[in-house]
Design an enzyme around this catalytic site. Structure first.
Site, mmCIF file in Angstrom:
data_model
loop_
_atom_site.group_PDB
_atom_site.id
_atom_site.type_symbol
_atom_site.label_atom_id
_atom_site.label_comp_id
_atom_site.label_asym_id
_atom_site.label_seq_id
_atom_site.Cartn_x
_atom_site.Cartn_y
_atom_site.Cartn_z
ATOM 1 N N GLU A 64 -7.419 -6.286 5.580
ATOM 2 C CA GLU A 64 -6.930 -8.265 5.203
ATOM 3 C C GLU A 64 -6.339 -8.200 6.298
ATOM 4 O O GLU A 64 -5.673 -9.719 5.682
ATOM 5 C CB GLU A 64 -5.785 -7.283 3.869
ATOM 6 C CG GLU A 64 -6.819 -6.761 2.582
ATOM 7 C CD GLU A 64 -5.709 -6.092 2.104
ATOM 8 O OE1 GLU A 64 -4.878 -5.964 2.522
ATOM 9 O OE2 GLU A 64 -7.332 -5.630 1.250
ATOM 10 N N TYR A 89 0.815 -1.339 0.540
ATOM 11 C CA TYR A 89 -0.105 0.291 -0.119
ATOM 12 C C TYR A 89 1.185 1.147 0.064
ATOM 13 O O TYR A 89 -0.002 2.322 -0.527
ATOM 14 C CB TYR A 89 -0.706 -0.105 1.107
ATOM 15 C CG TYR A 89 -2.149 -0.895 0.655
ATOM 16 C CD1 TYR A 89 -2.984 -0.871 0.390
ATOM 17 C CD2 TYR A 89 -2.674 -2.387 1.542
ATOM 18 C CE1 TYR A 89 -4.170 -1.093 0.222
ATOM 19 C CE2 TYR A 89 -3.097 -2.938 1.112
ATOM 20 C CZ TYR A 89 -4.711 -2.719 0.652
ATOM 21 O OH TYR A 89 -5.839 -3.483 0.755
#
Length: 409
Positions: A145, A103
């Site tokens: 997640e 990310y």
């Protein structure tokens, strides 16, 4: 600019700045995401091993990302409304072993791409607003997640990341579809899964000199010993999108080892006691539904089960004998097959594309759970048909293979 680690909430002004980009995203979103992916793969080519490069070539990934960024900007005041989408994308990311550090890389290139594409319109204030917005989204996604990873490793036989499996058996199901029976190399147990889920498989593609992951639905009921995937050959495909499937058909044999991720996905069987079940599939879209059906009949479910499947002809119709055996042995299972072409038709077989209005009225019960899997237009057609018949939206479940792009609402 820093990403994820320095998370902070957005100010009202920053939210307004992000919302002001919505018209630009609607008109030029794919241009932005295409620039972003080109930039990221230029600076971080190692990520090509993580992304499906077939979906890069056919622009599905760029389009899916553009839609996601637009949806986030439109709902920046209350991102919680996107939680169902976050869950679907989160399962896909967990299947690919996406981690927080990824990310951070994506964030750097996304903000830089906004600056480069918008030019002078990308003011420092706008870039700061989108940096905070992205950090907020990244924190939401990576947090969700992590919960999925924790759930996977908590299961008996569960794991995260990649685990080597050996192909023990390879079975031709039709002229196009072959099943692969995958057992863990370490001899340990494999985690049970929810019928309808998928695994990622990772192979090296010498044609493009990359490791490539692909998702395949699990096509059998959970058993604790192996996973089965049933893969369609993509005839004549030299495109990366079909290379993994064709490599499995042409080069992967019993005894070969492949890497798998743990099962993921939220398109799963909703088998409350006494609830009728209706399965509607096109082509290889039947694979997750086979897993659901096998699970139901093994639990001695007595509620009515309707199986509707369409494909080009009997030669490409995988699992037809299995479906016949199930319907013969289990009185509450009724099957209906549609063929584009056929020399002769048996009972409950029809010529042409799947058409639900050709089914007996009692086949589509108002209180049933419906599962649709196939190409996007196939899903959209039958979803609309069911809605028009008064079926509650919450009782219709569907899955489109590939990046999340289908909107039926």
């Amino acid at each position: 600019m820093s990403f994820i680690l320095n998370f902070k909430f957005m100010s009202p002004l920053q939210k307004e700045l992000v919302k002001a980009t919505v018209p630009i995203l609607k008109e030029h979103g794919v241009l932005l995401t295409t620039h972003f992916y080109n930039r990221m793969f230029t600076h971080n080519p190692e990520l090509k091993h993580l992304f499906n490069m077939g979906n890069q070539q056919n622009k599905r990934q760029q389009t899916a990302l553009a839609m996601a960024v637009l949806a986030y900007a439109e709902h920046i005041e209350d991102p919680s409304v996107l939680l169902p989408v976050v869950d679907t994308i989160g399962h896909k990311h967990a299947s690919l072993h996406i981690r927080p550090e990824h990310y951070a890389i994506v964030g750097r290139h996304l903000i830089a791409s906004i600056a480069e594409v918008l030019g002078e319109a990308a003011t420092p204030e706008l870039l700061d607003a989108w940096t905070v917005a992205y950090n907020q989204l990244a924190a939401l996604m990576s947090g969700h997640e992590q919960k999925l990873y924790d759930e996977k490793v908590s299961l008996p036989g569960g794991w995260s990341g990649w685990r080597p499996f050996v192909v023990r058996k390879k079975v031709k199901e039709s002229d196009e579809i072959t099943s692969f029976y995958l057992h863990p190399v370490d001899g340990g147990a494999v985690a049970d899964f929810k019928p309808g889920q998928y695994i990622s498989i990772r192979l090296f593609l010498p044609e493009i000199n990359l490791q490539q992951p692909r998702q395949y639905s699990l096509s059998s009921a959970p058993n604790g010993e192996y996973y089965r995937i049933s893969v369609k050959r993509e005839a004549g495909s030299r495109h990366p999108d079909g290379m993994i499937s064709n490599r499995l058909h042409d080069f992967v044999e019993p005894g070969d080892i492949v890497d798998l991720s743990a099962p993921s996905g939220n398109f799963t069987l909703q088998a409350e006691d006494g609830t009728p079940q209706v399965f509607i599939s096109g082509g290889v879209g039947q694979t997750p539904l086979i897993s659901m059906l096998e699970t139901l009949v093994r639990t001695d479910a007595t509620a009515p089960i309707t199986w509707v499947h369409g494909c080009r002809n009997e030669q490409v119709h995988a699992f037809k004998a299995d479906l016949h055996a199930i319907s013969e042995a289990v009185a509450n299972v009724e099957k209906h097959f549609f063929y584009d072409s056929a020399e002769k038709l048996a009972a409950n077989e029809y010529l042409g594309w799947v058409s639900l209005d050709q089914l007996p009225a009692e086949a589509l019960r108002p209180d049933a759970k419906y599962y649709i899997c196939g190409p996007g237009p196939f899903i959209r057609q039958h979803y609309r048909y069911l809605i028009d018949r008064g079926i509650e939206q919450s009782n219709i479940h569907f899955e489109e293979f590939g990046p999340l792009s289908l909107s039926v609402n």
